[in-house]
Design a protein around this motif. Structure first.
Motif, PDB file in Angstrom:
ATOM      1  N   GLY A  18     -37.752 -69.450  17.512  1.00 26.66           N
ATOM      2  CA  GLY A  18     -38.787 -69.170  18.502  1.00 26.66           C
ATOM      3  C   GLY A  18     -38.259 -69.020  19.912  1.00 26.66           C
ATOM      4  N   GLN A  19     -36.943 -68.856  20.056  1.00 29.31           N
ATOM      5  CA  GLN A  19     -36.350 -68.739  21.389  1.00 29.31           C
ATOM      6  C   GLN A  19     -36.302 -67.279  21.829  1.00 29.31           C
ATOM      7  OE1 GLN A  19     -32.630 -70.565  20.337  1.00 29.31           O
ATOM      8  NE2 GLN A  19     -33.278 -72.549  21.129  1.00 29.31           N
ATOM      9  N   VAL A  20     -36.414 -67.076  23.136  1.00 20.98           N
ATOM     10  CA  VAL A  20     -36.289 -65.740  23.715  1.00 20.98           C
ATOM     11  C   VAL A  20     -35.324 -65.802  24.891  1.00 20.98           C
ATOM     12  CG1 VAL A  20     -38.585 -64.952  23.037  1.00 20.98           C
ATOM     13  CG2 VAL A  20     -38.277 -66.058  25.230  1.00 20.98           C
ATOM     14  N   THR A  21     -34.726 -64.697  25.200  1.00 24.14           N
ATOM     15  CA  THR A  21     -33.833 -64.605  26.352  1.00 24.14           C
ATOM     16  C   THR A  21     -34.547 -63.853  27.462  1.00 24.14           C
ATOM     17  OG1 THR A  21     -31.885 -64.576  24.932  1.00 24.14           O
ATOM     18  CG2 THR A  21     -31.612 -63.714  27.176  1.00 24.14           C
ATOM     19  N   ILE A  22     -34.559 -64.434  28.633  1.00 15.35           N
ATOM     20  CA  ILE A  22     -35.117 -63.743  29.789  1.00 15.35           C
ATOM     21  C   ILE A  22     -34.022 -62.821  30.317  1.00 15.35           C
ATOM     22  CG2 ILE A  22     -36.077 -64.011  32.113  1.00 15.35           C
ATOM     23  CD1 ILE A  22     -36.959 -66.856  31.215  1.00 15.35           C
ATOM     24  N   PRO A  23     -34.300 -61.529  30.444  1.00 14.26           N
ATOM     25  CA  PRO A  23     -33.267 -60.590  30.883  1.00 14.26           C
ATOM     26  C   PRO A  23     -32.624 -61.021  32.210  1.00 14.26           C
ATOM     27  CG  PRO A  23     -35.186 -59.407  30.083  1.00 14.26           C
ATOM     28  CD  PRO A  23     -35.564 -60.856  30.160  1.00 14.26           C
ATOM     29  N   LYS A  24     -31.316 -60.766  32.303  1.00 16.47           N
ATOM     30  CA  LYS A  24     -30.517 -61.198  33.454  1.00 16.47           C
ATOM     31  C   LYS A  24     -31.085 -60.722  34.788  1.00 16.47           C
ATOM     32  CE  LYS A  24     -25.795 -61.219  35.180  1.00 16.47           C
ATOM     33  NZ  LYS A  24     -24.406 -60.818  34.906  1.00 16.47           N
ATOM     34  N   ASP A  25     -31.499 -59.450  34.851  1.00 19.43           N
ATOM     35  CA  ASP A  25     -32.008 -58.941  36.130  1.00 19.43           C
ATOM     36  C   ASP A  25     -33.300 -59.643  36.554  1.00 19.43           C
ATOM     37  OD1 ASP A  25     -33.283 -57.613  33.985  1.00 19.43           O
ATOM     38  OD2 ASP A  25     -33.816 -55.908  35.249  1.00 19.43           O
ATOM     39  N   LEU A  26     -34.124 -60.034  35.594  1.00 22.70           N
ATOM     40  CA  LEU A  26     -35.346 -60.772  35.929  1.00 22.70           C
ATOM     41  C   LEU A  26     -35.025 -62.207  36.340  1.00 22.70           C
ATOM     42  CD1 LEU A  26     -37.758 -59.487  33.147  1.00 22.70           C
ATOM     43  CD2 LEU A  26     -37.720 -58.855  35.576  1.00 22.70           C
ATOM     44  N   ARG A  27     -34.048 -62.834  35.668  1.00 27.20           N
ATOM     45  CA  ARG A  27     -33.637 -64.187  36.075  1.00 27.20           C
ATOM     46  C   ARG A  27     -33.136 -64.166  37.512  1.00 27.20           C
ATOM     47  NH1 ARG A  27     -30.742 -64.069  31.112  1.00 27.20           N
ATOM     48  NH2 ARG A  27     -28.810 -64.258  32.283  1.00 27.20           N
ATOM     49  N   ALA A  28     -32.344 -63.156  37.843  1.00 32.06           N
ATOM     50  CA  ALA A  28     -31.806 -63.047  39.206  1.00 32.06           C
ATOM     51  C   ALA A  28     -32.926 -62.791  40.210  1.00 32.06           C
ATOM     52  CB  ALA A  28     -30.763 -61.934  39.274  1.00 32.06           C
TER      53      ALA A  28
END
Length: 92
Positions: A18-28
């Motif tokens: 159930g894990q997702v990765t928040i895209p790098k550009d959005l995290r930044a």
């Protein structure tokens, strides 16, 4: 990760856990770092993910004569220290 429109939306897959990765550009863009919390909210059009911050009390324990710039600097230092401690706790 696929990109529909680089500035508007990106997609990622949900893992078995159930894990997702928040895209790098959005995290930044939104200042998300390891150890930060996000809030999942139901919405009429789907799900919204928001940074879970507790900034409403920011600066409450600082004297009134401290400049806004100094308050922000102090808050950033405290946030960095909290992130560091969270990372240390997560290390095996």
């Amino acid at each position: 990760m696929s990109t529909e429109n680089e500035t508007e939306s990106e997609t990622t897959r949900i893992t078995r856990k159930g894990q997702v990765t928040i895209p790098k550009d959005l995290r930044a863009e939104f200042g998300l770092e390891e150890g930060d919390e996000v809030r999942w909210e139901k919405a009429e059009d789907g799900i919204r993910v928001r940074k879970a911050t507790q900034s409403s009390g920011r600066g409450m324990l600082v004297d009134n004569d401290v400049s806004e710039e100094k308050r922000e600097e102090m808050a950033e230092e405290m946030e960095a220290e909290i992130r560091k401690k969270r990372r240390e706790e997560w290390q095996p």
